[in-house]
Design a protein around this motif. Sequence first.
Motif, mmCIF file in Angstrom:
data_model
loop_
_atom_site.group_PDB
_atom_site.id
_atom_site.type_symbol
_atom_site.label_atom_id
_atom_site.label_comp_id
_atom_site.label_asym_id
_atom_site.label_seq_id
_atom_site.Cartn_x
_atom_site.Cartn_y
_atom_site.Cartn_z
ATOM 1 N N ASN A 296 -0.011 -8.900 -21.651
ATOM 2 C CA ASN A 296 -1.086 -9.447 -21.526
ATOM 3 C C ASN A 296 -2.016 -8.134 -20.811
ATOM 4 O OD1 ASN A 296 -3.814 -10.346 -20.806
ATOM 5 N ND2 ASN A 296 -3.108 -12.184 -20.199
ATOM 6 N N PRO A 297 -2.986 -7.557 -21.627
ATOM 7 C CA PRO A 297 -3.699 -6.535 -21.164
ATOM 8 C C PRO A 297 -4.476 -6.560 -19.988
ATOM 9 C CG PRO A 297 -3.807 -6.515 -23.667
ATOM 10 C CD PRO A 297 -3.200 -7.838 -23.176
ATOM 11 N N ALA A 298 -5.066 -7.695 -19.760
ATOM 12 C CA ALA A 298 -5.819 -8.167 -18.681
ATOM 13 C C ALA A 298 -4.942 -8.471 -17.352
ATOM 14 C CB ALA A 298 -6.719 -9.377 -19.130
ATOM 15 N N GLN A 299 -3.964 -8.539 -17.271
ATOM 16 C CA GLN A 299 -3.095 -9.001 -16.278
ATOM 17 C C GLN A 299 -2.178 -7.734 -15.681
ATOM 18 O OE1 GLN A 299 -2.606 -12.319 -14.841
ATOM 19 N NE2 GLN A 299 -4.635 -12.461 -16.214
ATOM 20 N N PRO A 300 -1.649 -7.548 -14.526
ATOM 21 C CA PRO A 300 -0.551 -6.751 -14.035
ATOM 22 C C PRO A 300 0.279 -6.358 -14.943
ATOM 23 C CG PRO A 300 -1.325 -7.921 -12.229
ATOM 24 C CD PRO A 300 -1.740 -8.640 -13.540
ATOM 25 N N PRO A 301 1.027 -5.318 -15.129
ATOM 26 C CA PRO A 301 2.170 -5.205 -15.728
ATOM 27 C C PRO A 301 3.353 -6.033 -15.830
ATOM 28 C CG PRO A 301 2.089 -3.524 -14.332
ATOM 29 C CD PRO A 301 0.853 -4.109 -14.325
ATOM 30 N N SER A 302 3.958 -6.399 -16.911
ATOM 31 C CA SER A 302 4.769 -7.566 -17.072
ATOM 32 C C SER A 302 6.383 -7.237 -16.514
ATOM 33 C CB SER A 302 4.921 -8.402 -18.228
ATOM 34 O OG SER A 302 4.985 -7.351 -19.251
ATOM 35 N N GLN A 303 6.666 -5.888 -16.917
ATOM 36 C CA GLN A 303 7.938 -5.562 -16.490
ATOM 37 C C GLN A 303 7.820 -3.780 -16.075
ATOM 38 O OE1 GLN A 303 11.566 -7.077 -18.801
ATOM 39 N NE2 GLN A 303 10.171 -7.194 -20.482
ATOM 40 N N LEU A 304 8.540 -3.494 -15.284
ATOM 41 C CA LEU A 304 8.687 -2.402 -14.659
ATOM 42 C C LEU A 304 10.094 -1.580 -14.753
ATOM 43 C CD1 LEU A 304 6.791 -3.281 -11.261
ATOM 44 C CD2 LEU A 304 5.770 -2.236 -13.357
ATOM 45 N N TRP A 305 10.242 -0.651 -15.194
ATOM 46 C CA TRP A 305 11.310 0.510 -15.035
ATOM 47 C C TRP A 305 11.297 1.791 -14.396
ATOM 48 C CZ3 TRP A 305 9.226 -2.042 -19.167
ATOM 49 C CH2 TRP A 305 10.099 -3.068 -19.867
ATOM 50 N N ARG B 226 15.998 14.711 -0.772
ATOM 51 C CA ARG B 226 14.780 14.968 -1.198
ATOM 52 C C ARG B 226 14.355 13.704 -2.195
ATOM 53 N NH1 ARG B 226 14.424 20.538 -3.858
ATOM 54 N NH2 ARG B 226 12.284 19.928 -3.942
ATOM 55 N N PRO B 227 13.077 13.493 -2.331
ATOM 56 C CA PRO B 227 12.636 12.373 -3.193
ATOM 57 C C PRO B 227 13.010 12.640 -4.743
ATOM 58 C CG PRO B 227 10.902 12.967 -1.708
ATOM 59 C CD PRO B 227 12.076 13.952 -1.327
ATOM 60 N N ARG B 228 13.565 11.873 -5.331
ATOM 61 C CA ARG B 228 13.817 12.172 -6.744
ATOM 62 C C ARG B 228 12.823 11.989 -7.701
ATOM 63 N NH1 ARG B 228 18.267 13.166 -9.287
ATOM 64 N NH2 ARG B 228 19.388 12.566 -7.422
ATOM 65 N N ARG B 229 12.438 13.017 -8.540
ATOM 66 C CA ARG B 229 11.439 12.987 -9.516
ATOM 67 C C ARG B 229 11.936 11.926 -10.799
ATOM 68 N NH1 ARG B 229 7.048 16.401 -8.740
ATOM 69 N NH2 ARG B 229 6.824 16.828 -6.435
ATOM 70 N N LEU B 230 11.210 10.909 -11.170
ATOM 71 C CA LEU B 230 11.360 10.050 -12.122
ATOM 72 C C LEU B 230 10.175 9.781 -12.937
ATOM 73 C CD1 LEU B 230 13.742 7.580 -10.189
ATOM 74 C CD2 LEU B 230 14.551 9.392 -11.625
ATOM 75 N N LEU B 231 10.425 8.957 -14.049
ATOM 76 C CA LEU B 231 9.122 8.394 -14.525
ATOM 77 C C LEU B 231 9.309 6.810 -14.399
ATOM 78 C CD1 LEU B 231 9.101 9.923 -18.597
ATOM 79 C CD2 LEU B 231 7.461 10.226 -16.481
ATOM 80 N N LEU B 232 8.086 6.462 -13.976
ATOM 81 C CA LEU B 232 7.810 4.987 -13.858
ATOM 82 C C LEU B 232 7.199 4.241 -15.357
ATOM 83 C CD1 LEU B 232 7.489 2.348 -12.519
ATOM 84 C CD2 LEU B 232 4.958 3.039 -11.651
ATOM 85 N N LEU B 233 7.988 3.333 -15.916
ATOM 86 C CA LEU B 233 7.499 2.837 -17.183
ATOM 87 C C LEU B 233 7.074 1.430 -16.899
ATOM 88 C CD1 LEU B 233 7.756 2.722 -20.321
ATOM 89 C CD2 LEU B 233 10.030 1.975 -20.077
ATOM 90 N N GLY B 234 5.918 1.260 -17.403
ATOM 91 C CA GLY B 234 5.220 -0.277 -17.358
ATOM 92 C C GLY B 234 5.032 -0.949 -18.596
ATOM 93 N N GLU B 235 5.245 -2.054 -18.865
ATOM 94 C CA GLU B 235 4.636 -2.819 -20.109
ATOM 95 C C GLU B 235 3.812 -3.990 -19.769
ATOM 96 O OE1 GLU B 235 6.705 -5.415 -23.658
ATOM 97 O OE2 GLU B 235 7.455 -5.549 -21.580
ATOM 98 N N TRP B 236 2.828 -4.119 -20.704
ATOM 99 C CA TRP B 236 1.687 -5.158 -20.542
ATOM 100 C C TRP B 236 2.021 -5.976 -21.886
ATOM 101 C CZ3 TRP B 236 1.155 -0.432 -18.783
ATOM 102 C CH2 TRP B 236 0.439 -0.020 -17.624
#
Length: 371
Positions: A296-305, A284-294
């Motif tokens: 530069n607020p005007a750009q896409p997120p710089s790091q993802l976890w 089954r698909p695993r339920r997790l949290l996606l964490l993102g950091e910006w």
Amino acid sequence: MSDDIVAELCTVLFSLLSRRNHRLRAEQYLRGLLSTPGRKSIRNIAAHLGGASVEQSLHHFISSSAWDWRPLRIALAEYLEHTAAPQAWVIRPIHIPKAGKHSVGVDQHFAPHLGQVFRGQQALGVWLASTELSAPVNWRMVLPEPWINDPERREQAEVPEGLGAESTEECAVSAVVRMVQRWSIPRRPVLLDLRCGGISAATDRLAASGVPFVARISPLCRMAVADPSLPGYRTGSLPAPRILELVKGMRVPIAWRDAAHGNTLRTTLAATVPIALPGTAGARPRRLLLLGEWTNPAQPPSQLWVTGMTHLPVGSLLRIAKLNGRVEEDFARIGDRAGLRDFVGRSFRGWHRHMTLASVAHTAIALGAAE
């Protein structure tokens, strides 16, 4: 660096060695790692400490004797638990260039952070990390197929039976799961890098072993929004940056310590989104949290976890993720000084013994700097 710290480490750790000459050689080797200028090879350490007779005895102690390095690693981790209050276990790859072909594990490897292939050894260290300091306590070498499937090579390097081929991601998870199963130290969140893939298998295995984790992922990773109240729900699989762009209004400022700049307090924007990650075949698909950091607020997120610690607030999760910076800084500042890339030899057991004592040397330097 305080000699009191070195003496205490020698007493606490080397008392586990049953033979007196092993205890003496371990302290001699440790002090050689800490005092020998340049490369910390056995030959250079011996030349610094006394010459040919010392070289012969140290070579035998590291490469040929029978002492077990694993109890020392556990004791080192227990010592750091009491002295450094670690907040996470951080898995960091280490790439050791080698010109020859006989050292255990030498092959063509891809180094993601370098973006290139190199010839040498590839290993993974498990570091105990806090905002103030970090030190490696466990090591696992990535053994490529040519070493696994060649009986002659295995015999010459004394590679133990039962070790099979593993990807870097599988190797990282194996190191942590083994620690959870066999070590008595408190379980901490594990920070690892899964940008090269293997996310579903790695997170499934960590979760099954009860290991809390924060795993860095690639922007190409796809997943589904799992909260019906959020934009993107029921739209199917989306790239992680696209999901975070849909919830930019949920971003909050998070303060964290920047180890690369003297633990300066910095603030960046971050957000979390409940997601479903595709499971391994039949799961089954695993339920997790996606964490993102910006940054530069005007750009896409710089790091993802992604993380299984769905109960933690976004600030706690980002500060755990930032402990990777502490390890990177300490490796750059102390790693070569302690000899983490300096073992010269062909033996699998010799490499592990050297890495264990080099980890003790790293700990001594890190604790001395913290004082």
